[in-house]
Write a protein that holds these residues in place. Structure first.
Motif, PDB file in Angstrom:
ATOM      1  N   VAL A 249     -79.996  -9.398 -44.471  1.00  0.00           N
ATOM      2  CA  VAL A 249     -81.408  -9.789 -44.560  1.00  0.00           C
ATOM      3  C   VAL A 249     -82.230  -8.669 -45.196  1.00  0.00           C
ATOM      4  CG1 VAL A 249     -83.477 -10.234 -43.142  1.00  0.00           C
ATOM      5  CG2 VAL A 249     -81.348 -11.452 -42.679  1.00  0.00           C
ATOM      6  N   GLU A 250     -81.952  -7.445 -44.822  1.00  0.00           N
ATOM      7  CA  GLU A 250     -82.751  -6.313 -45.294  1.00  0.00           C
ATOM      8  C   GLU A 250     -82.396  -5.883 -46.713  1.00  0.00           C
ATOM      9  OE1 GLU A 250     -83.469  -4.427 -40.857  1.00  0.00           O
ATOM     10  OE2 GLU A 250     -81.890  -3.589 -42.114  1.00  0.00           O
ATOM     11  N   LYS A 251     -81.120  -6.007 -47.109  1.00  0.00           N
ATOM     12  CA  LYS A 251     -80.702  -5.438 -48.391  1.00  0.00           C
ATOM     13  C   LYS A 251     -79.889  -6.370 -49.277  1.00  0.00           C
ATOM     14  CE  LYS A 251     -80.779  -0.801 -46.653  1.00  0.00           C
ATOM     15  NZ  LYS A 251     -80.397  -0.181 -45.476  1.00  0.00           N
ATOM     16  N   GLY A 252     -79.491  -7.511 -48.757  1.00  0.00           N
ATOM     17  CA  GLY A 252     -78.632  -8.421 -49.514  1.00  0.00           C
ATOM     18  C   GLY A 252     -79.412  -9.286 -50.472  1.00  0.00           C
ATOM     19  N   SER A 253     -78.689 -10.128 -51.179  1.00  0.00           N
ATOM     20  CA  SER A 253     -79.331 -11.086 -52.074  1.00  0.00           C
ATOM     21  C   SER A 253     -78.579 -12.406 -51.991  1.00  0.00           C
ATOM     22  CB  SER A 253     -79.330 -10.554 -53.505  1.00  0.00           C
ATOM     23  OG  SER A 253     -78.010 -10.429 -53.970  1.00  0.00           O
ATOM     24  N   GLY A 254     -79.218 -13.458 -52.447  1.00  0.00           N
ATOM     25  CA  GLY A 254     -78.587 -14.761 -52.402  1.00  0.00           C
ATOM     26  C   GLY A 254     -78.792 -15.433 -51.058  1.00  0.00           C
ATOM     27  N   HIS A 255     -77.908 -16.354 -50.758  1.00  0.00           N
ATOM     28  CA  HIS A 255     -78.006 -17.145 -49.532  1.00  0.00           C
ATOM     29  C   HIS A 255     -77.035 -16.617 -48.489  1.00  0.00           C
ATOM     30  CE1 HIS A 255     -80.402 -20.140 -51.616  1.00  0.00           C
ATOM     31  NE2 HIS A 255     -79.566 -20.002 -52.630  1.00  0.00           N
ATOM     32  N   GLY A 256     -77.419 -16.731 -47.230  1.00  0.00           N
ATOM     33  CA  GLY A 256     -76.540 -16.350 -46.136  1.00  0.00           C
ATOM     34  C   GLY A 256     -76.362 -17.515 -45.184  1.00  0.00           C
ATOM     35  N   VAL A 257     -75.231 -17.555 -44.518  1.00  0.00           N
ATOM     36  CA  VAL A 257     -74.945 -18.597 -43.534  1.00  0.00           C
ATOM     37  C   VAL A 257     -74.505 -17.916 -42.254  1.00  0.00           C
ATOM     38  CG1 VAL A 257     -73.419 -20.526 -42.956  1.00  0.00           C
ATOM     39  CG2 VAL A 257     -74.235 -20.246 -45.302  1.00  0.00           C
ATOM     40  N   VAL A 258     -75.067 -18.366 -41.137  1.00  0.00           N
ATOM     41  CA  VAL A 258     -74.636 -17.883 -39.832  1.00  0.00           C
ATOM     42  C   VAL A 258     -73.914 -19.043 -39.166  1.00  0.00           C
ATOM     43  CG1 VAL A 258     -75.357 -17.045 -37.569  1.00  0.00           C
ATOM     44  CG2 VAL A 258     -76.536 -16.252 -39.637  1.00  0.00           C
ATOM     45  N   LYS A 259     -72.619 -18.889 -38.967  1.00  0.00           N
ATOM     46  CA  LYS A 259     -71.809 -19.933 -38.343  1.00  0.00           C
ATOM     47  C   LYS A 259     -71.331 -19.401 -36.995  1.00  0.00           C
ATOM     48  CE  LYS A 259     -67.720 -22.736 -39.141  1.00  0.00           C
ATOM     49  NZ  LYS A 259     -66.605 -23.005 -40.038  1.00  0.00           N
ATOM     50  N   ALA A 260     -71.746 -20.072 -35.925  1.00  0.00           N
ATOM     51  CA  ALA A 260     -71.390 -19.615 -34.589  1.00  0.00           C
ATOM     52  C   ALA A 260     -71.480 -20.786 -33.621  1.00  0.00           C
ATOM     53  CB  ALA A 260     -72.322 -18.486 -34.155  1.00  0.00           C
ATOM     54  N   THR A 261     -70.865 -20.643 -32.483  1.00  0.00           N
ATOM     55  CA  THR A 261     -70.832 -21.710 -31.484  1.00  0.00           C
ATOM     56  C   THR A 261     -72.135 -21.780 -30.699  1.00  0.00           C
ATOM     57  OG1 THR A 261     -69.888 -20.237 -29.837  1.00  0.00           O
ATOM     58  CG2 THR A 261     -68.338 -21.470 -31.205  1.00  0.00           C
ATOM     59  N   ALA A 262     -72.321 -22.866 -29.974  1.00  0.00           N
ATOM     60  CA  ALA A 262     -73.489 -23.040 -29.114  1.00  0.00           C
ATOM     61  C   ALA A 262     -73.539 -21.928 -28.079  1.00  0.00           C
ATOM     62  CB  ALA A 262     -73.429 -24.403 -28.430  1.00  0.00           C
ATOM     63  N   GLY A 263     -74.733 -21.396 -27.859  1.00  0.00           N
ATOM     64  CA  GLY A 263     -74.908 -20.360 -26.836  1.00  0.00           C
ATOM     65  C   GLY A 263     -74.494 -18.970 -27.261  1.00  0.00           C
ATOM     66  N   SER A 264     -74.176 -18.789 -28.542  1.00  0.00           N
ATOM     67  CA  SER A 264     -73.686 -17.481 -28.999  1.00  0.00           C
ATOM     68  C   SER A 264     -74.800 -16.524 -29.390  1.00  0.00           C
ATOM     69  CB  SER A 264     -72.725 -17.671 -30.179  1.00  0.00           C
ATOM     70  OG  SER A 264     -73.424 -18.262 -31.262  1.00  0.00           O
TER      71      SER A 264
ATOM     72  N   LEU B 237     -81.445 -14.883 -35.420  1.00  0.00           N
ATOM     73  CA  LEU B 237     -82.274 -15.278 -36.546  1.00  0.00           C
ATOM     74  C   LEU B 237     -83.746 -14.928 -36.340  1.00  0.00           C
ATOM     75  CD1 LEU B 237     -80.547 -18.641 -37.457  1.00  0.00           C
ATOM     76  CD2 LEU B 237     -80.381 -16.446 -38.634  1.00  0.00           C
ATOM     77  N   VAL B 238     -84.226 -14.946 -35.103  1.00  0.00           N
ATOM     78  CA  VAL B 238     -85.600 -14.510 -34.827  1.00  0.00           C
ATOM     79  C   VAL B 238     -85.723 -13.021 -35.132  1.00  0.00           C
ATOM     80  CG1 VAL B 238     -87.278 -14.093 -32.977  1.00  0.00           C
ATOM     81  CG2 VAL B 238     -86.205 -16.339 -33.208  1.00  0.00           C
ATOM     82  N   GLU B 239     -84.755 -12.234 -34.705  1.00  0.00           N
ATOM     83  CA  GLU B 239     -84.780 -10.796 -35.008  1.00  0.00           C
ATOM     84  C   GLU B 239     -84.688 -10.575 -36.511  1.00  0.00           C
ATOM     85  OE1 GLU B 239     -85.071  -6.727 -34.654  1.00  0.00           O
ATOM     86  OE2 GLU B 239     -85.510  -8.253 -33.163  1.00  0.00           O
ATOM     87  N   ALA B 240     -83.855 -11.343 -37.190  1.00  0.00           N
ATOM     88  CA  ALA B 240     -83.745 -11.227 -38.647  1.00  0.00           C
ATOM     89  C   ALA B 240     -85.091 -11.527 -39.302  1.00  0.00           C
ATOM     90  CB  ALA B 240     -82.657 -12.167 -39.167  1.00  0.00           C
ATOM     91  N   ALA B 241     -85.820 -12.503 -38.788  1.00  0.00           N
ATOM     92  CA  ALA B 241     -87.144 -12.831 -39.333  1.00  0.00           C
ATOM     93  C   ALA B 241     -88.087 -11.647 -39.232  1.00  0.00           C
ATOM     94  CB  ALA B 241     -87.722 -14.046 -38.602  1.00  0.00           C
ATOM     95  N   HIS B 242     -87.979 -10.891 -38.145  1.00  0.00           N
ATOM     96  CA  HIS B 242     -88.815  -9.696 -37.973  1.00  0.00           C
ATOM     97  C   HIS B 242     -88.415  -8.581 -38.945  1.00  0.00           C
ATOM     98  CE1 HIS B 242     -91.313 -10.687 -34.498  1.00  0.00           C
ATOM     99  NE2 HIS B 242     -90.279 -11.421 -34.087  1.00  0.00           N
ATOM    100  N   ARG B 243     -87.218  -8.644 -39.479  1.00  0.00           N
ATOM    101  CA  ARG B 243     -86.716  -7.604 -40.386  1.00  0.00           C
ATOM    102  C   ARG B 243     -86.843  -7.978 -41.862  1.00  0.00           C
ATOM    103  NH1 ARG B 243     -82.012  -4.410 -37.732  1.00  0.00           N
ATOM    104  NH2 ARG B 243     -82.486  -4.614 -35.540  1.00  0.00           N
ATOM    105  N   LEU B 244     -87.401  -9.138 -42.154  1.00  0.00           N
ATOM    106  CA  LEU B 244     -87.575  -9.539 -43.548  1.00  0.00           C
ATOM    107  C   LEU B 244     -88.474  -8.539 -44.272  1.00  0.00           C
ATOM    108  CD1 LEU B 244     -88.055 -13.368 -43.101  1.00  0.00           C
ATOM    109  CD2 LEU B 244     -86.147 -12.229 -44.247  1.00  0.00           C
ATOM    110  N   PRO B 245     -88.234  -8.334 -45.556  1.00  0.00           N
ATOM    111  CA  PRO B 245     -89.067  -7.395 -46.315  1.00  0.00           C
ATOM    112  C   PRO B 245     -90.541  -7.799 -46.277  1.00  0.00           C
ATOM    113  CG  PRO B 245     -87.135  -8.037 -47.582  1.00  0.00           C
ATOM    114  CD  PRO B 245     -87.164  -8.906 -46.358  1.00  0.00           C
ATOM    115  N   PRO B 246     -91.451  -6.811 -46.238  1.00  0.00           N
ATOM    116  CA  PRO B 246     -92.888  -7.112 -46.200  1.00  0.00           C
ATOM    117  C   PRO B 246     -93.326  -7.907 -47.436  1.00  0.00           C
ATOM    118  CG  PRO B 246     -92.480  -4.754 -45.963  1.00  0.00           C
ATOM    119  CD  PRO B 246     -91.164  -5.410 -46.260  1.00  0.00           C
TER     120      PRO B 246
END
Length: 82
Positions: free
Chosen positions: A26-41, A47-56
């Motif tokens: 999120v901070e340094k990559g480019s393109g699209h990312g996918v988070v694949k994980a099970t329920a409750g993981s 993703l909320v924390e990632a939103a807080h780390r998005l570039p200004p």
């Protein structure tokens, strides 16, 4: 619509190695990312924390598939995320 009352939610203190990789993307990559994980993981927390780390100055859209989740996310996401 975002409520005028925002509740300060606690941020993630000690990310796992998997979460760290997502945050680096999120901070340094480019393109699209996918988070694949099970329920409750911890996808929403990650993703909320990632939103807080998005570039200004950027904008982001966060989708929820039910009203209850959408309302919860409105309280947890930073203001620049719709």
């Amino acid at each position: 619509l975002r409520s005028s009352i925002l509740v300060q939610m606690p941020r993630l203190a000690a990310p796992s190695p998997y979460q760290d990789a997502i945050f680096r993307f999120v901070e340094k990559g480019s393109g699209h990312g996918v988070v694949k994980a099970t329920a409750g993981s911890g996808k929403t927390t990650t993703l909320v924390e990632a939103a807080h780390r998005l570039p200004p100055g950027g904008r982001a859209c966060f989708l929820a598939f039910n009203v209850h989740t959408a309302r919860e996310l409105q309280r947890r996401l930073p203001p620049h995320v719709e």
